[in-house]
Design a protein around this motif. Structure first.
Motif, PDB file in Angstrom:
ATOM      1  N   THR A 456       0.822  -1.213   0.000  1.00 37.59           N
ATOM      2  CA  THR A 456       0.000   0.000   0.000  1.00 37.59           C
ATOM      3  C   THR A 456       0.855   1.261   0.000  1.00 37.59           C
ATOM      4  OG1 THR A 456      -1.808  -1.136   1.126  1.00 37.59           O
ATOM      5  CG2 THR A 456      -1.805   1.252   1.259  1.00 37.59           C
ATOM      6  N   GLY A 457       2.075   1.178   0.519  1.00 38.50           N
ATOM      7  CA  GLY A 457       2.977   2.327   0.467  1.00 38.50           C
ATOM      8  C   GLY A 457       3.228   2.790  -0.952  1.00 38.50           C
ATOM      9  N   PHE A 458       3.204   1.841  -1.916  1.00 38.12           N
ATOM     10  CA  PHE A 458       3.351   2.202  -3.325  1.00 38.12           C
ATOM     11  C   PHE A 458       2.154   3.003  -3.826  1.00 38.12           C
ATOM     12  CE2 PHE A 458       6.510  -1.154  -5.157  1.00 38.12           C
ATOM     13  CZ  PHE A 458       7.510  -0.586  -4.386  1.00 38.12           C
ATOM     14  N   MET A 459       0.951   2.726  -3.295  1.00 34.02           N
ATOM     15  CA  MET A 459      -0.247   3.394  -3.787  1.00 34.02           C
ATOM     16  C   MET A 459      -0.229   4.894  -3.510  1.00 34.02           C
ATOM     17  SD  MET A 459      -3.372   0.749  -2.961  1.00 34.02           S
ATOM     18  CE  MET A 459      -4.521   1.734  -3.896  1.00 34.02           C
ATOM     19  N   THR A 460       0.414   5.290  -2.426  1.00 36.52           N
ATOM     20  CA  THR A 460       0.417   6.704  -2.054  1.00 36.52           C
ATOM     21  C   THR A 460       1.441   7.526  -2.836  1.00 36.52           C
ATOM     22  OG1 THR A 460       2.039   6.346  -0.278  1.00 36.52           O
ATOM     23  CG2 THR A 460      -0.292   6.100   0.292  1.00 36.52           C
ATOM     24  N   MET A 461       2.399   6.881  -3.486  1.00 32.76           N
ATOM     25  CA  MET A 461       3.528   7.618  -4.054  1.00 32.76           C
ATOM     26  C   MET A 461       3.280   8.298  -5.397  1.00 32.76           C
ATOM     27  SD  MET A 461       5.815   7.865  -1.852  1.00 32.76           S
ATOM     28  CE  MET A 461       7.031   8.653  -2.901  1.00 32.76           C
ATOM     29  N   PRO A 462       2.513   7.716  -6.346  1.00 27.79           N
ATOM     30  CA  PRO A 462       2.367   8.411  -7.637  1.00 27.79           C
ATOM     31  C   PRO A 462       1.839   9.830  -7.495  1.00 27.79           C
ATOM     32  CG  PRO A 462       1.589   6.157  -7.826  1.00 27.79           C
ATOM     33  CD  PRO A 462       1.875   6.376  -6.373  1.00 27.79           C
ATOM     34  N   GLY A 463       0.807  10.018  -6.685  1.00 25.71           N
ATOM     35  CA  GLY A 463       0.268  11.362  -6.500  1.00 25.71           C
ATOM     36  C   GLY A 463       1.265  12.299  -5.846  1.00 25.71           C
ATOM     37  N   ILE A 464       2.021  11.784  -4.874  1.00 28.58           N
ATOM     38  CA  ILE A 464       3.027  12.607  -4.196  1.00 28.58           C
ATOM     39  C   ILE A 464       4.133  12.995  -5.167  1.00 28.58           C
ATOM     40  CG2 ILE A 464       4.820  12.558  -2.413  1.00 28.58           C
ATOM     41  CD1 ILE A 464       2.930  10.876  -0.732  1.00 28.58           C
ATOM     42  N   MET A 465       4.588  12.051  -5.989  1.00 29.19           N
ATOM     43  CA  MET A 465       5.645  12.345  -6.956  1.00 29.19           C
ATOM     44  C   MET A 465       5.199  13.412  -7.948  1.00 29.19           C
ATOM     45  SD  MET A 465       7.253   8.650  -7.909  1.00 29.19           S
ATOM     46  CE  MET A 465       8.235   7.702  -6.736  1.00 29.19           C
ATOM     47  N   ILE A 466       3.990  13.263  -8.476  1.00 29.88           N
ATOM     48  CA  ILE A 466       3.495  14.234  -9.453  1.00 29.88           C
ATOM     49  C   ILE A 466       3.340  15.603  -8.814  1.00 29.88           C
ATOM     50  CG2 ILE A 466       1.447  14.855 -10.802  1.00 29.88           C
ATOM     51  CD1 ILE A 466       1.197  11.885 -11.532  1.00 29.88           C
ATOM     52  N   GLY A 467       2.876  15.641  -7.563  1.00 29.80           N
ATOM     53  CA  GLY A 467       2.692  16.914  -6.881  1.00 29.80           C
ATOM     54  C   GLY A 467       3.989  17.591  -6.497  1.00 29.80           C
ATOM     55  N   GLU A 468       5.055  16.803  -6.233  1.00 27.43           N
ATOM     56  CA  GLU A 468       6.293  17.381  -5.711  1.00 27.43           C
ATOM     57  C   GLU A 468       7.409  17.518  -6.739  1.00 27.43           C
ATOM     58  OE1 GLU A 468       6.271  16.219  -0.979  1.00 27.43           O
ATOM     59  OE2 GLU A 468       7.428  14.978  -2.344  1.00 27.43           O
ATOM     60  N   LEU A 469       7.537  16.569  -7.660  1.00 23.93           N
ATOM     61  CA  LEU A 469       8.728  16.527  -8.512  1.00 23.93           C
ATOM     62  C   LEU A 469       8.618  17.355  -9.780  1.00 23.93           C
ATOM     63  CD1 LEU A 469       9.744  12.735  -8.289  1.00 23.93           C
ATOM     64  CD2 LEU A 469      10.279  14.609  -6.725  1.00 23.93           C
ATOM     65  N   LEU A 470       7.404  17.596 -10.272  1.00 29.20           N
ATOM     66  CA  LEU A 470       7.260  18.313 -11.543  1.00 29.20           C
ATOM     67  C   LEU A 470       7.410  19.809 -11.356  1.00 29.20           C
ATOM     68  CD1 LEU A 470       4.217  16.403 -13.084  1.00 29.20           C
ATOM     69  CD2 LEU A 470       6.626  16.142 -13.672  1.00 29.20           C
ATOM     70  N   PRO A 471       8.028  20.510 -12.307  1.00 31.45           N
ATOM     71  CA  PRO A 471       8.158  21.973 -12.229  1.00 31.45           C
ATOM     72  C   PRO A 471       6.792  22.641 -12.300  1.00 31.45           C
ATOM     73  CG  PRO A 471       9.484  21.068 -14.033  1.00 31.45           C
ATOM     74  CD  PRO A 471       8.690  19.957 -13.494  1.00 31.45           C
ATOM     75  N   ALA A 472       6.647  23.761 -11.611  1.00 31.15           N
ATOM     76  CA  ALA A 472       5.355  24.439 -11.512  1.00 31.15           C
ATOM     77  C   ALA A 472       4.842  24.909 -12.866  1.00 31.15           C
ATOM     78  CB  ALA A 472       5.461  25.622 -10.551  1.00 31.15           C
ATOM     79  N   LYS A 473       5.748  25.352 -13.754  1.00 31.56           N
ATOM     80  CA  LYS A 473       5.280  25.973 -14.996  1.00 31.56           C
ATOM     81  C   LYS A 473       4.587  24.997 -15.940  1.00 31.56           C
ATOM     82  CE  LYS A 473       9.778  25.610 -17.369  1.00 31.56           C
ATOM     83  NZ  LYS A 473      10.821  26.395 -18.057  1.00 31.56           N
ATOM     84  N   ILE A 474       4.840  23.685 -15.805  1.00 34.46           N
ATOM     85  CA  ILE A 474       4.159  22.710 -16.657  1.00 34.46           C
ATOM     86  C   ILE A 474       3.526  21.603 -15.821  1.00 34.46           C
ATOM     87  CG2 ILE A 474       5.604  23.105 -18.689  1.00 34.46           C
ATOM     88  CD1 ILE A 474       7.127  20.585 -17.915  1.00 34.46           C
ATOM     89  N   ARG A 475       3.401  21.827 -14.518  1.00 32.53           N
ATOM     90  CA  ARG A 475       2.854  20.787 -13.643  1.00 32.53           C
ATOM     91  C   ARG A 475       1.451  20.385 -14.064  1.00 32.53           C
ATOM     92  NH1 ARG A 475       3.397  23.108  -8.461  1.00 32.53           N
ATOM     93  NH2 ARG A 475       5.576  22.436  -8.493  1.00 32.53           N
ATOM     94  N   GLY A 476       0.625  21.371 -14.403  1.00 34.52           N
ATOM     95  CA  GLY A 476      -0.753  21.073 -14.782  1.00 34.52           C
ATOM     96  C   GLY A 476      -0.843  20.249 -16.050  1.00 34.52           C
ATOM     97  N   ARG A 477      -0.145  20.697 -17.113  1.00 33.60           N
ATOM     98  CA  ARG A 477      -0.226  19.988 -18.391  1.00 33.60           C
ATOM     99  C   ARG A 477       0.337  18.578 -18.300  1.00 33.60           C
ATOM    100  NH1 ARG A 477       2.667  24.347 -22.121  1.00 33.60           N
ATOM    101  NH2 ARG A 477       3.545  24.896 -20.101  1.00 33.60           N
ATOM    102  N   ILE A 478       1.490  18.449 -17.642  1.00 32.85           N
ATOM    103  CA  ILE A 478       2.160  17.152 -17.596  1.00 32.85           C
ATOM    104  C   ILE A 478       1.442  16.190 -16.656  1.00 32.85           C
ATOM    105  CG2 ILE A 478       4.303  15.994 -16.962  1.00 32.85           C
ATOM    106  CD1 ILE A 478       4.429  17.495 -19.560  1.00 32.85           C
TER     107      ILE A 478
END
Length: 581
Positions: A456-478
Motif C-alpha cells: 500500500t505504500g506504493f499506492m500513495t507515491m504516484p500522486g506525491i511524486m506528481i505533486g512534488e517533482l514536476l516543475p510548476a510551470k508545466i505541472r498542470g499539463r504534464i
C-alpha cells in the motif's frame, strides 16, 4: 550589559525587512551575543517569529537592549515591506489557524476522493445483483465484463483533458467542473432502463474520476507547507479507500439503484465545500493575480510575513522562468534534463508499481485466494476484507509520510512487498501438487493481506511524486498526461492479467510481482531525492543540477559532518545545503 560594558567583537548592523540596514542609527550588535543567546518565539501579530535580545548603541551614546526578529526586522509593522530570506536559516511556519485552513481545504478534497472511490468499487456491488435471473436487467458474463472494465477504459480520457483545463482555468474550477459528470454518472446508473444506459453511467463516472485525479493532487501540493505536504497529499488515498469500502458496505444491504442514488451525496457535499476554498497561490501568482494570491497565502498560512515571503518567491521564480522560456517551445521545455529526470522517476515507478501487482491483487483478490488455497471465502467477504486492510494501511502510511523520510518509507514498502511476494510464490510451489485444505486458504489469506499492507505504500507515491517533482510551470499539463499513461497501462495490464495467469500460473505472477517490487525500490534508492520538509522551489532547483542519481550527488561539508543515514541528513535540510555542483 550595562552602560560601562562595550562590545569586544566586530559589530554587525541590523537588517530591516525592506532589505536595508540601520545606517541611520547607531545600533550595533555583537556576533558572539547573537549566536550564543537563546532564540525564543515572540508573537508578532499573527506570526510566531524567532527573536533575539541584543545590545545596541542608543542615539544618546549609551547602550540599550533591542529585540531583533531573526528574519531581519525589528518591528511588527515592517511586515508590509518586502520580505527577505531569513539570514539565520529559520523557517516561519504557518500558525495554528493557517494549518487549520490547510486541513479544511484538504477535507474538501477528501470528500471528493471518497466520491471517486465509490464508482471503482460499484461494479462489485452491481454485477452480482445483475447476474440474478429475477433482475429485470439481467446480464451475461460478456456484458458483465464490459460493465466492470469500461470505467477504467474511460478514466484516461478524463486524465488527458484535466491538464489543459487546470492550466487554463485553474485547479479549483477544474475540480468543480469534474464533479458534474460524476454526479450525472450516478443519475444515469440510478435511473438506467437498459444495459446501454448502465454503460453510459459507468463511462461518464470514469471520465470524471480521470478529470479529478491530477487537479486534486496538484492543488494539495500547491497549498500545503513543506512540513505537512506529504500528509496532505497522501490523505486522499485514505479517503479513496474509504469510498470503496463504503460502496461495498452499502451494496451488502441495499439494491444497486439505491446505492447509486446514495452515490450522488458526496459529490454534492464536495462541490459546496470546494466552492468556498481559494484557488492555489501558485496558479494565481503565475497568472498575475497577485492580490488574490496574497489573500490566499495569508489565509492558508495565517501569517502575513510567511505569505509575503512565499509570494515574493513565486513572483521571482515566475519572472525567471518567463525570461528563460521566452523563446522556447513546449517540446524544447519537455526535452530539458531538469524535466527528463523527474519524468524518468515517475514513469519508471508507475510501470514497476503496476507490475508489482498493487492494483491487480485488489482487482482479482478472490480469484487469487481461490487459486492459492480453495474457495472457502466468498466474494463479498474477500472484497470487504481487502478494502478494510487497504484503508487501515493507507491511513498508517499517511502518518508515516509525516513522521519519516519519503525515501525510507517507500523503499521499505517495496522491500516488504517483494519479500511477501516471494513468500507467496514459494508457498504455492511447495503446495503445488498437495490437496488443498482449509488451512491453505487461511495461510493464503494472511499472505495476501500482508502483501496488500506492505504494498500500500506504493499506492500513495504516484500522486506525491506528481505533486512534488514536476516543475510548476508545466505541472498542470504534464500531470494530466502522466495520469493518462498510468491509467492506460493499468487498463492494459488488468485486461491481460487472466491471460498471463494461464501462462505463468499464480505462483509465477507473484514471482514477477516480487521482482518488480525490488526493482521499484532500487530505482527510488538510486534516483528519488528526499523531499520531506523541502519547498517545491527547492525540489525544482535540485533537478537543475548535473547529477542524475541521488546517491552520487556531491555533498557539502555540512552534510558530510552528519552521520550517514541519519534523519537530519535525509530530510528537512534545504537541498542547496546538501547538494553542491
Amino acid at each position: 550589559m550595562n552602560s560601562s560594558e562595550s562590545p569586544t567583537d566586530k559589530p554587525n548592523k541590523l537588517k530591516y525587512l525592506n532589505g536595508g540596514d540601520n545606517s541611520n542609527s547607531n545600533a550595533t550588535t555583537t556576533t558572539t551575543e547573537f549566536e550564543n543567546s537563546t532564540r525564543p518565539l515572540l508573537r508578532n501579530g499573527d506570526c510566531n517569529l524567532p527573536v533575539q535580545t541584543v545590545t545596541a548603541d542608543s542615539s544618546n551614546g549609551g547602550n540599550q537592549l533591542m529585540t531583533v526578529y531573526l528574519n531581519g526586522g525589528t518591528a511588527p509593522q515592517e511586515v508590509d515591506k518586502k520580505i527577505d530570506d531569513d539570514p539565520s536559516g529559520h523557517e516561519i511556519n504557518s500558525n495554528a489557524r493557517g494549518v487549520f485552513h490547510q486541513i479544511l481545504v484538504t477535507g474538501a478534497v477528501l470528500l471528493l476522493a471518497a466520491a471517486c472511490g465509490m464508482p471503482i468499487g460499484y461494479s462489485a456491488v452491481l454485477l452480482p445483483q445483475l447476474y440474478n435471473m429475477s433482475e429485470p436487467l439481467v446480464i451475461d458474463i460478456e456484458m458483465g465484463s464490459w460493465i466492470a472494465s469500461v470505467h477504467s477504459l474511460a478514466t484516461p480520457i478524463g486524465s488527458f483533458a484535466s491538464g489543459p483545463i487546470m492550466d487554463h482555468w485553474g485547479r479549483k474550477p477544474a475540480l468543480l467542473a469534474a464533479i458534474v459528470p460524476l454526479f450525472s454518472g450516478w443519475i444515469f446508473l440510478a435511473t438506467a432502463s437498459s444495459h446501454f444506459l448502465i454503460l453510459v453511467g459507468r463511462v461518464v463516472a470514469g471520465i470524471s474520476v480521470g478529470l479529478i485525479a491530477a487537479p486534486a493532487q496538484v492543488l494539495l501540493a500547491e497549498i500545503a507547507e513543506p512540513r505537512l505536504r506529504g500528509l496532505l497529499i497522501g490523505a486522499p488515498f485514505v479517503s479513496y479507500s474509504m469510498g470503496i469500502l463504503l460502496v461495498y458496505a452499502l451494496g451488502s444491504y441495499f439494491h444497486w439503484r439505491h446505492v447509486a442514488w446514495a452515490g450522488t451525496i458526496l459529490p454534492l457535499f464536495s462541490f459546496v465545500a470546494i466552492m468556498f476554498m481559494p484557488e492555489t497561490p501558485v496558479f494565481l501568482a503565475r497568472n498575475n493575480q497577485l492580490k488574490k494570491a496574497s489573500r490566499a497565502l495569508t489565509w492558508l498560512r495565517g501569517c502575513p510575513i510567511q505569505a509575503k515571503r512565499e509570494l515574493q518567491q513565486l513572483v521571482d521564480r515566475s519572472k525567471t522562468e518567463s525570461e528563460e522560456s521566452a523563446n522556447q517551445s513546449l517540446w524544447q521545455t519537455l526535452t530539458k534534463v531538469s524535466l527528463i529526470k523527474p519524468l524518468i522517476i515517475i514513469n519508471g515507478f508507475h510501470i514497476l508499481q503496476i507490475l508489482s501487482g498493487t492494483y491487480l491483487v485488489v482487482f482479482y483478490a478472490v480469484d487469487i485466494i481461490s487459486d492459492m488455497g480453495g474457495s472457502d471465502i466468498n466474494s463479498l467477504q474477500a472484497a470487504v476484507l481487502t478494502a478494510a486492510v487497504r484503508l487501515a494501511f493507507t491511513f498508517l502510511y499517511c502518518f508515516l509520510l509525516l513522521m519519516m523520510p519519503r525515501r525510507m518509507m517507500v523503499i521499505g514498502s517495496g522491500i516488504g512487498s517483494g519479500i511477501s511476494c516471494l513468500a507467496i510464490a514459494i508457498f504455492m510451489y511447495i503446495r503445488l501438487d498437495a490437496v488443498k485444505t482449509p488451512m491453505d486458504t487461511y495461510i493464503s489469506a494472511v499472505f495476501i493481506l500482508i502483501y496488500i499492507g506492505t504494498n500500500t505504500g506504493f499506492m500513495t507515491m504516484p500522486g506525491i511524486m506528481i505533486g512534488e517533482l514536476l516543475p510548476a510551470k508545466i505541472r498542470g499539463r504534464i500531470a494530466g498526461n502522466l495520469f493518462t499513461i498510468f491509467n492506460l497501462l493499468l487498463f492494459g495490464v488488468a485486461k491481460g492479467f487472466l491471460y498471463a495467469k494461464q501462462i505463468f500460473k499464480t505462483q509465477g505472477l507473484f514471482l514477477i510481482f516480487g521482482i518488480a517490487s525490488f526493482g521499484a525500490s532500487l530505482l527510488l534508492y538510486l534516483m528519488l531525492p528526499e523531499t520531506k520538509g523541502r519547498t517545491l522551489h527547492d525540489i525544482e532547483d535540485y533537478f537543475q543540477r548535473p547529477n542524475w542519481l541521488w546517491i552520487t550527488r556531491k555533498r557539502t561539508a555540512e552534510e558530510e559532518r552528519r552521520p550517514k543515514g541519519s534523519a537530519e541528513a535525509e530530510e528537512g535540510v534545504p537541498l542547496k545545503a546538501v547538494v553542491r555542483t
